[in-house]
Design an enzyme around this catalytic site. Structure first.
Site, short mmCIF file in Angstrom:
data_model
loop_
_atom_site.label_atom_id
_atom_site.label_comp_id
_atom_site.label_asym_id
_atom_site.label_seq_id
_atom_site.Cartn_x
_atom_site.Cartn_y
_atom_site.Cartn_z
N ILE A 165 119.17 6.46 91.37
CA ILE A 165 118.73 7.32 90.13
C ILE A 165 117.41 7.98 90.41
O ILE A 165 117.22 9.19 90.25
CB ILE A 165 118.39 6.42 88.86
CG1 ILE A 165 119.78 5.73 88.35
CG2 ILE A 165 117.50 7.11 87.86
CD1 ILE A 165 119.73 4.66 87.37
N CYS A 211 106.36 3.05 101.01
CA CYS A 211 105.31 2.39 100.19
C CYS A 211 105.83 1.38 99.11
O CYS A 211 107.09 1.76 98.74
CB CYS A 211 104.59 3.35 98.87
SG CYS A 211 103.68 2.72 97.70
N TYR A 299 115.71 -10.11 84.78
CA TYR A 299 115.80 -8.69 85.05
C TYR A 299 115.53 -7.94 83.41
O TYR A 299 114.65 -7.14 83.42
CB TYR A 299 116.95 -8.19 85.61
CG TYR A 299 117.15 -6.66 85.80
CD1 TYR A 299 116.76 -5.89 86.87
CD2 TYR A 299 117.94 -5.99 84.65
CE1 TYR A 299 116.72 -4.47 86.80
CE2 TYR A 299 118.15 -4.62 84.70
CZ TYR A 299 117.69 -4.11 85.67
OH TYR A 299 117.94 -2.45 85.94
N1 LIG Z 1 121.80 1.88 88.02
C1 LIG Z 1 121.73 1.34 86.93
O1 LIG Z 1 123.11 1.34 86.13
C2 LIG Z 1 120.56 1.26 85.99
C3 LIG Z 1 119.61 1.28 86.83
N2 LIG Z 1 118.25 1.01 85.99
C4 LIG Z 1 117.09 1.15 86.68
O2 LIG Z 1 116.70 2.42 87.27
C5 LIG Z 1 116.22 2.42 88.52
C6 LIG Z 1 116.55 2.75 89.74
O3 LIG Z 1 117.67 1.91 90.06
P1 LIG Z 1 118.91 2.28 90.98
O4 LIG Z 1 118.94 3.88 91.20
O5 LIG Z 1 120.14 2.17 89.88
O6 LIG Z 1 119.06 1.32 92.11
P2 LIG Z 1 118.98 1.50 93.54
O7 LIG Z 1 118.59 -0.03 94.14
O8 LIG Z 1 119.71 2.43 94.03
O9 LIG Z 1 117.44 2.11 93.63
C7 LIG Z 1 116.12 1.78 93.51
C8 LIG Z 1 115.02 2.14 94.51
O10 LIG Z 1 113.94 1.35 94.38
C9 LIG Z 1 113.47 0.90 95.68
N3 LIG Z 1 112.57 0.07 95.63
C10 LIG Z 1 112.68 -1.55 95.28
N4 LIG Z 1 111.69 -1.93 95.39
C11 LIG Z 1 110.74 -1.23 95.64
C12 LIG Z 1 109.30 -1.48 96.25
N5 LIG Z 1 108.90 -2.56 96.08
N6 LIG Z 1 108.47 -0.42 96.33
C13 LIG Z 1 109.13 0.86 96.47
N7 LIG Z 1 110.35 1.01 96.19
C14 LIG Z 1 111.13 0.03 95.72
C15 LIG Z 1 114.74 0.56 96.24
O11 LIG Z 1 114.44 0.73 97.82
C16 LIG Z 1 115.66 1.73 95.97
O12 LIG Z 1 115.54 2.98 96.55
C17 LIG Z 1 115.50 0.85 88.45
O13 LIG Z 1 114.20 0.53 87.79
C18 LIG Z 1 116.83 0.17 87.71
O14 LIG Z 1 116.36 -1.07 87.35
C19 LIG Z 1 118.36 0.68 84.75
C20 LIG Z 1 119.49 0.69 84.07
C21 LIG Z 1 120.74 1.07 84.56
C1 LIG Z 2 127.94 -4.60 83.51
C2 LIG Z 2 126.74 -4.11 83.97
C3 LIG Z 2 126.76 -3.15 85.04
C4 LIG Z 2 125.68 -2.87 85.87
C5 LIG Z 2 125.03 -3.98 86.65
C6 LIG Z 2 123.99 -3.73 87.52
C7 LIG Z 2 122.84 -3.31 87.06
C8 LIG Z 2 122.33 -2.96 85.80
C9 LIG Z 2 121.27 -2.59 85.65
C10 LIG Z 2 120.81 -2.08 84.17
O1 LIG Z 2 120.00 -2.13 84.01
C11 LIG Z 2 121.96 -2.36 82.97
C12 LIG Z 2 121.41 -3.52 82.32
C13 LIG Z 2 122.23 -3.98 81.52
C14 LIG Z 2 123.46 -3.52 81.06
C15 LIG Z 2 124.48 -4.63 81.30
C16 LIG Z 2 125.67 -4.64 80.63
C17 LIG Z 2 126.14 -3.51 79.85
C18 LIG Z 2 127.43 -3.93 79.05
C19 LIG Z 2 127.20 -3.44 77.88
C20 LIG Z 2 128.59 -2.92 77.16
O2 LIG Z 2 129.60 -2.93 77.80
O3 LIG Z 2 128.46 -3.12 76.18
#
Ligand SMILES: NC(=O)C1=CN([C@@H]2O[C@H](COP(=O)(O)OP(=O)(O)OC[C@H]3O[C@@H](n4cnc5c(N)ncnc54)[C@H](O)[C@@H]3O)[C@@H](O)[C@H]2O)C=CC1
Ligand SMILES: CCCCC/C=C\C=C\C(=O)C/C=C\C/C=C\CCCC(=O)O
Length: 416
Positions: A165, A211, A299
């Site tokens: 993201i 970082c 989380y």
């Molecule tokens: N993918 C999803 O379905 C969802 C993601 N999120 C949130 O979106 C954000 C981005 O996650 P994604 O792109 O999905 O995962 P991702 O794992 O692909 O990206 C997360 C990035 O943060 C970096 N990171 C982790 N720890 C770090 C640190 N200590 N210092 C600097 N960088 C660090 C990772 O190396 C990675 O590049 C996160 O905060 C996650 O919790 C929220 C809801 C849903």
């Molecule tokens: C089912 C979860 C898929 C994604 C799992 C991995 C990381 C998710 C990170 C989030 O921040 C999302 C957090 C919660 C969503 C979890 C479940 C959603 C299901 C809701 C539904 O189907 O109604």
């Protein structure tokens, strides 16, 4: 009053200090040669009845807002109709309308390019020449009073941008003319992303720094590097996050402490009442910051903390004096590496995998690039304090849903 830009005497642009008082916005755009030669721009020239007249085909899909009453005009009936059909499917038939119209014929332009809602809704004066190179300036104006945040030239600091993201948001911001310094613990991925983005957006605009957001000193230095590089940071996106139920301290350090430190650095730097020039702080939470999910309670706790922290700042009555806006984003499920989970990372991996599978089959899980489009829409729309953004990606449609809080909470949630 009008003036003609040098080299384009036929083009008359408004030049009036009263434009703002009249709630009329004027834009003149000089596309760069690479953009204007883009084959899709040549194929789909669209003049819009909104204040933004970048080549729309080059913009992310989410850029066209629903309910904004865009009128497209183009001389070729078949192409115009095809574009209208495609856009109406996405944004609704009331929102996007095509009229065949030759813009060299001023009568046609006056009469035809008026939406069914009448001329107060949309007014277009558009210039388009058959070949983009012959039209270095394009201009349209609108009677609608909009409050759009121009992203062009803004300095951005973003954490966790090497992939997922964060990378999606980085690229989307660059495509809008921002300059982004993104950091990450993943050096190889960060450098690879940097190389790709620099090729597209220029070496001075996309910068990667290694970082770890849990290291307060490193975070401060990296934020300062962005300030030095861009002159100021206007937008700070605290996106870095991890999901690991076996690592309590680490998850809190990254998701909560790192994010709060990033917000504090940004706030101190941006505050107008302390010499800054204002800005926007965007914190990435999750749908799990608004509701419980049993797969990963730690989380989820951190994501609730982010919503609590950000919305509390958003409530501060002195925000306008400080010139700082707060946004918290709550994605539902986005296809990224965070999904590559092991048994020790969650409470019930077998069940979660089934759930993930279902989300994929139902097309609820979205691509990071699609998510980034909605993010840009939120950033550009400066009238959205207290608004929930509902991202209905299945329909490829983004819309405002409801006011969260009548007393002006400054926190649009972006939920899928
Ligand atoms: N993918 C999803 O379905 C969802 C993601 N999120 C949130 O979106 C954000 C981005 O996650 P994604 O792109 O999905 O995962 P991702 O794992 O692909 O990206 C997360 C990035 O943060 C970096 N990171 C982790 N720890 C770090 C640190 N200590 N210092 C600097 N960088 C660090 C990772 O190396 C990675 O590049 C996160 O905060 C996650 O919790 C929220 C809801 C849903
Ligand atoms: C089912 C979860 C898929 C994604 C799992 C991995 C990381 C998710 C990170 C989030 O921040 C999302 C957090 C919660 C969503 C979890 C479940 C959603 C299901 C809701 C539904 O189907 O109604």
């Amino acid at each position: 009053a009008v003036f003609s830009p040098p080299g384009n005497p036929g083009l008359r642009l408004p030049h009036s200090v009263f434009a703002a008082a009249m709630h009329v916005s004027f834009t003149c755009v000089a596309p760069q040669s690479v953009d204007s030669l883009h084959p899709r721009w040549v194929e789909r020239p669209v003049n819009r009845g909104s204040c933004n007249c970048h080549p729309p085909a080059l913009l992310p899909r989410g850029h066209l807002h629903s309910g904004t009453g865009d009128v497209l005009c183009f001389v070729q009936q078949d192409r115009g109709k095809a574009t209208e059909a495609e856009l109406q499917k996405r944004y609704g038939s009331d929102d996007v309308i095509f009229r065949q119209c030759d813009v060299t014929d001023s009568k046609q332009l006056e009469v035809r390019v008026v939406s069914p809602q009448g001329p107060t809704h949309v007014a277009v004066r558009a210039l388009y020449h058959a070949h983009p190179l012959s039209a270095p300036f394009k201009y349209s104006s609108s009677l609608r009073a909009t409050n759009v945040m121009a992203l062009q030239g803004k300095g951005v600091f973003l954490t966790g941008g090497a992939r997922g993201i964060g990378r999606g948001m980085t690229e989307a911001l660059l495509s809008k003319g921002c300059r982004v310094l993104f950091c990450d613990v993943l050096v190889e991925a960060g450098k690879a992303t940097e190389a790709e983005l620099q090729k597209k957006y220029g070496a001075d605009n996309a910068i990667f720094r290694q970082c770890d957001v849990t290291d307060a000193e490193q975070l401060k230095e990296t934020f300062q590097a962005a300030v030095t590089q861009f002159g100021a940071v206007d937008i700070c996106v605290n996106n870095a996050g991890i999901l690991h139920e076996g690592m309590l301290d680490k998850v809190i350090d990254v998701n909560v402490t790192g994010l709060i430190r990033g917000s504090q650095l940004a706030l101190e730097h941006m505050r107008r009442d302390r010499g800054g020039r204002g800005g926007v702080i965007v914190n990435v939470s999750s749908i799990g910051g608004l509701a419980p999910f049993y797969y990963f309670p730690i989380y989820i706790a951190t994501k609730h903390a982010i919503v609590g922290y950000t919305t509390s700042w958003a409530k501060n009555p002195r925000n306008s004096e400080m010139g700082v806006k707060w946004r918290v984003i709550c994605p539902h499920s986005v296809k990224t590496d965070i999904l590559n989970l092991t048994d020790d990372q969650v409470v019930d991996l077998t069940d979660l995998r089934k759930h993930i599978q279902k989300l994929k089959e139902d097309k609820i899980m979205i691509e990071a690039s699609v998510f980034a489009e909605a993010f840009i829409q939120m950033m550009e729309d400066h009238d959205n304090d207290g608004v929930i953004f509902d991202v209905k990606t299945n329909e490829g449609r983004y819309r405002r849903r409801q006011i969260v809080d009548a007393d002006g909470v400054s926190n649009p949630f972006m939920c899928d």
